[in-house]
Design an enzyme around this catalytic site. Sequence first.
Site, mmCIF file in Angstrom:
data_model
loop_
_atom_site.group_PDB
_atom_site.id
_atom_site.type_symbol
_atom_site.label_atom_id
_atom_site.label_comp_id
_atom_site.label_asym_id
_atom_site.label_seq_id
_atom_site.Cartn_x
_atom_site.Cartn_y
_atom_site.Cartn_z
ATOM 1 N N ARG A 76 0.696 -1.151 -0.204
ATOM 2 C CA ARG A 76 -0.061 0.154 -0.064
ATOM 3 C C ARG A 76 0.991 1.158 0.045
ATOM 4 O O ARG A 76 1.813 1.147 0.663
ATOM 5 C CB ARG A 76 -0.782 0.017 1.084
ATOM 6 C CG ARG A 76 -2.147 -1.114 1.307
ATOM 7 C CD ARG A 76 -2.698 -0.901 2.230
ATOM 8 N NE ARG A 76 -3.903 0.291 2.053
ATOM 9 C CZ ARG A 76 -4.793 0.606 2.814
ATOM 10 N NH1 ARG A 76 -4.802 0.313 4.163
ATOM 11 N NH2 ARG A 76 -5.765 1.676 2.886
ATOM 12 N N ASP A 136 -2.265 8.625 8.657
ATOM 13 C CA ASP A 136 -1.517 7.753 7.959
ATOM 14 C C ASP A 136 -0.147 8.420 7.503
ATOM 15 O O ASP A 136 0.846 7.533 7.290
ATOM 16 C CB ASP A 136 -2.181 7.157 6.625
ATOM 17 C CG ASP A 136 -3.190 6.406 7.143
ATOM 18 O OD1 ASP A 136 -4.307 6.777 7.129
ATOM 19 O OD2 ASP A 136 -2.951 5.342 7.026
ATOM 20 N N ASN A 177 -5.137 11.301 6.149
ATOM 21 C CA ASN A 177 -5.965 10.293 6.999
ATOM 22 C C ASN A 177 -7.133 9.596 5.923
ATOM 23 O O ASN A 177 -7.203 10.121 4.831
ATOM 24 C CB ASN A 177 -6.412 10.617 8.281
ATOM 25 C CG ASN A 177 -6.985 9.623 9.220
ATOM 26 O OD1 ASN A 177 -6.195 8.490 9.409
ATOM 27 N ND2 ASN A 177 -7.966 9.868 9.879
ATOM 28 N N LYS A 178 -7.660 8.881 6.570
ATOM 29 C CA LYS A 178 -8.879 8.182 5.652
ATOM 30 C C LYS A 178 -9.874 9.120 4.843
ATOM 31 O O LYS A 178 -10.197 10.302 5.584
ATOM 32 C CB LYS A 178 -9.471 7.437 6.819
ATOM 33 C CG LYS A 178 -10.855 6.546 6.186
ATOM 34 C CD LYS A 178 -10.783 6.097 4.921
ATOM 35 C CE LYS A 178 -9.583 4.740 5.132
ATOM 36 N NZ LYS A 178 -8.958 4.090 3.934
HETATM 37 O O1 MRU Z 1 -7.437 2.288 4.780
HETATM 38 P P1 MRU Z 1 -7.415 1.902 6.387
HETATM 39 O O2 MRU Z 1 -8.304 1.310 6.933
HETATM 40 O O3 MRU Z 1 -5.687 1.372 6.514
HETATM 41 O O4 MRU Z 1 -7.144 3.493 7.027
HETATM 42 C C1 MRU Z 1 -6.634 3.595 8.425
HETATM 43 C C2 MRU Z 1 -6.824 5.105 8.692
HETATM 44 O O5 MRU Z 1 -7.064 5.996 8.007
HETATM 45 C C3 MRU Z 1 -6.466 5.241 10.280
HETATM 46 O O6 MRU Z 1 -7.270 6.315 10.664
HETATM 47 C C4 MRU Z 1 -4.926 5.652 10.352
HETATM 48 O O7 MRU Z 1 -4.208 4.749 9.616
HETATM 49 C C5 MRU Z 1 -4.500 5.884 11.411
HETATM 50 S S1 MRU Z 1 -4.422 4.295 12.611
HETATM 51 C C6 MRU Z 1 -4.085 4.333 14.176
#
Ligand code: MRU
Length: 360
Positions: A97, A247, A257-258
């Site tokens: 990823r 992230d 972030n997401k």
């Molecule tokens: O696609 P994902 O589920 O890996 O996305 C995760 C997020 O966006 C979290 O908010 C981020 O990784 C912080 S986790 C402590």
Amino acid sequence: MKSHVETLRWEGASRGEPGFVRMIEQTLLPGQHVELSVRSVEEMVDAIYRLAIRGAPAIGIAAAYGVLLGMQTAQVEDGDDFLGRTGEVCATLAKARPTAVNLFWALERMQERARRDHARGATPDALLEGLFEEAFAIQREDAKQCQRMGELGAKFLRDGMVVLTHCNAGALATGGMGTALAPIYVAHGEGKKIAVYADETRPLLQGARLTAWELTQAGVEVTLITDNMTASVMQQGKIDAVFVGSDRIARNGDVCNKIGTYGVAVLARQHGIPFYVVAPLSTFDPQLASGAEIPIEERPGKEVTFGFGKRTAPEGVRVYNPAFDVTPAELVTAIVTEVGVIEGPTMERVEEALRRGGRI
Ligand code: MRU
């Protein structure tokens, strides 16, 4: 407070069989709580890509264990060969990823350990031993950092507060109690009554499937809303603070972030609600001056058109499915890290924290 959920762990070699990784198969939550065994580099890449394991710190730990999977049975001639092979394994894992920088941070840390030990003349056996130590240290340190961030972040939480969170930044996303959820767990453990609104988090529903599940397991009051309800819920005065994870954070404090986080931050500003980001220094990318440089993962359109186990859009429709967005630093009230709280993040303040944590 100890979280109820253990996201992943290394299972040691036994009866001549190599070790492997056990992890919660997060794509099946909350319907089924089952563990998956991951036994090869390719299986680890697949688990990370499919989001069987996800969340930035957990991806980093998984990648470190992925290196062990690749190297524990590698037939190598000498230390140089060991280093070369480690590099190849890391290059494969790096493709899983693109956005969570913890993945690349952990792979670099594993390679750096091998390089250091090699420079000291370590044999291939000793080099492998070093990699095991490093991978376990990464998970152990992550758990400690979660605890510390929880303690620091809990200072922003008073008894009776209601917090909104987006995606899942809890125990399922880390090697410990989580990032954004850690202050909530700590405050809850101190006896404060903290209630949480969890955004559903389209398209893969990490908020609904994972955060709502995890908080329920821990006995924290949680109310689920769909993403398009956030504005109205804030307008009704129901939210006192927003806590999210990240992230990747650029040197100027821009927070990736997401997808949907940026919208939540804009809404929080409009309604005068503080917006806190909780992330360890391993989530910072000192190489990037601003969030505009962060690579944003695009995922298959099927996640949008077939998200609920049935077709929800016409076949062949064009879909744009970025998995992350970037919240400008000016919308962030503070970033909580394990080395302290960065209030009103600016490049100067972020760099100061990175220096304190030895990242630059
Ligand atoms: O696609 P994902 O589920 O890996 O996305 C995760 C997020 O966006 C979290 O908010 C981020 O990784 C912080 S986790 C402590």
